[in-house]
Design an enzyme around this catalytic site. Sequence first.
Site, mmCIF file in Angstrom:
data_model
loop_
_atom_site.group_PDB
_atom_site.id
_atom_site.type_symbol
_atom_site.label_atom_id
_atom_site.label_comp_id
_atom_site.label_asym_id
_atom_site.label_seq_id
_atom_site.Cartn_x
_atom_site.Cartn_y
_atom_site.Cartn_z
ATOM 1 N N HIS A 214 0.796 -1.234 0.000
ATOM 2 C CA HIS A 214 0.000 0.000 0.000
ATOM 3 C C HIS A 214 0.824 1.277 0.000
ATOM 4 O O HIS A 214 0.294 2.346 -0.274
ATOM 5 C CB HIS A 214 -0.924 0.017 1.222
ATOM 6 C CG HIS A 214 -0.209 0.310 2.509
ATOM 7 N ND1 HIS A 214 0.503 -0.648 3.181
ATOM 8 C CD2 HIS A 214 -0.079 1.451 3.227
ATOM 9 C CE1 HIS A 214 1.031 -0.121 4.267
ATOM 10 N NE2 HIS A 214 0.703 1.152 4.327
ATOM 11 N N ARG A 215 2.115 1.206 0.294
ATOM 12 C CA ARG A 215 2.892 2.438 0.435
ATOM 13 C C ARG A 215 3.018 3.177 -0.903
ATOM 14 O O ARG A 215 3.293 2.560 -1.927
ATOM 15 C CB ARG A 215 4.280 2.157 0.997
ATOM 16 C CG ARG A 215 4.237 1.751 2.449
ATOM 17 C CD ARG A 215 5.566 1.880 3.150
ATOM 18 N NE ARG A 215 5.383 1.548 4.561
ATOM 19 C CZ ARG A 215 4.997 2.417 5.489
ATOM 20 N NH1 ARG A 215 4.776 3.678 5.154
ATOM 21 N NH2 ARG A 215 4.837 2.035 6.741
#
Length: 375
Positions: A214-215
Amino acid sequence: MSPKVLVCVVGARPNFMKMAPIIRQLQAVKHLITPYLVHTGQHYDQAMKDTFFQQLGIPEPDKDLGVGSGSHAVQTANVMLRFEPVLDEAKPFAVLVVGDVNSTIACGLVAVKKNIPLIHVEAGLRSYDRLMPEEINRILTDQLSDLLFTTERAAADNLIKEGISEQRICFTGNVMIDTLLANCRQASPFLETLQRYGSKQVVVEKSYALLTLHRPSNVDDPETLTRLVRVLGDISEKLPVIFPVHPRTQQKIAEAGLLSVLPEQRVIMLPPVAYLEMLGLMQSARVVLTDSGGLQEETTALGVPCVTLRENTERPITIAEGTNTIVGTDPTKILQCVDDILHTGGKSGRVPEYWDGNAAGRIVDEIVRRYQLAG
């Protein structure tokens, strides 16, 4: 003497897991402290919020700010604007924030500007990568805080180097692990989770990889995302991959035209799952691949090998003592690490000091002592 109000702030999913045991421990001293729970709504999904609050036993928030998404500046500013009247109404003796999200620094700034002591749980963690927005939030929140609770002893060294007095620092352990240990037996069996989301693939316990991604550094750059998705396809040839996909990550994968790279029978894409479902998926995985800080800690506590898809970590104890290995986004390093885990079992590690399920109790005891609430 009537109990004093402590405003406790949650803003994003990881905050719920950190706050739950603290709220539970505060109930044991309700004659001294009344918790006033504020949900900023930084990450807002009504169904997911309700599930988290229900599963973790967190009471409904006293105030829901409903901030929602936005740029870092917009989100931080909106939290500040909506949080200030809450403090005027609640009149707390202190504000307690957890973690490193935008809500953490936003509420911390408002508190100290109003001369209200700030308490930071999970202080002193550093990746030394200031390109990470969370790193900026961590550094600034620690500088503002009156009382700093750390999850590992080395965090105090980071804080002292930054000029923070040792008297403000207290090593209490990891509240995230309090929640994990309290819920292991209630975790949803991984097969039930797969069935719930309509998966027909045959998956065997301890014979699959679990992936989270998700980063922004991994999903916003098309070149990096392409490397990771392609190596994910390669890993899926060795063992099935269960991939609960963040909506933003799914959008970026689709925009990059990479959905076809993921073999449908080997990569099981799920929507975001609730805490007890994720815990069950982690417990039964052979290996976890992630860019999440929390999962690095949880896999160490569970003894599950973890492959971190980042160039650094603010949780070095998971490498030094735990099951975590950092590989970055280099496909060769990722595949080599996964192969090593499949052939040798990976790092066994050990559970770090004070990751024993009692961190929240130590935190509340220190708050009572530090602010002389027992008379």
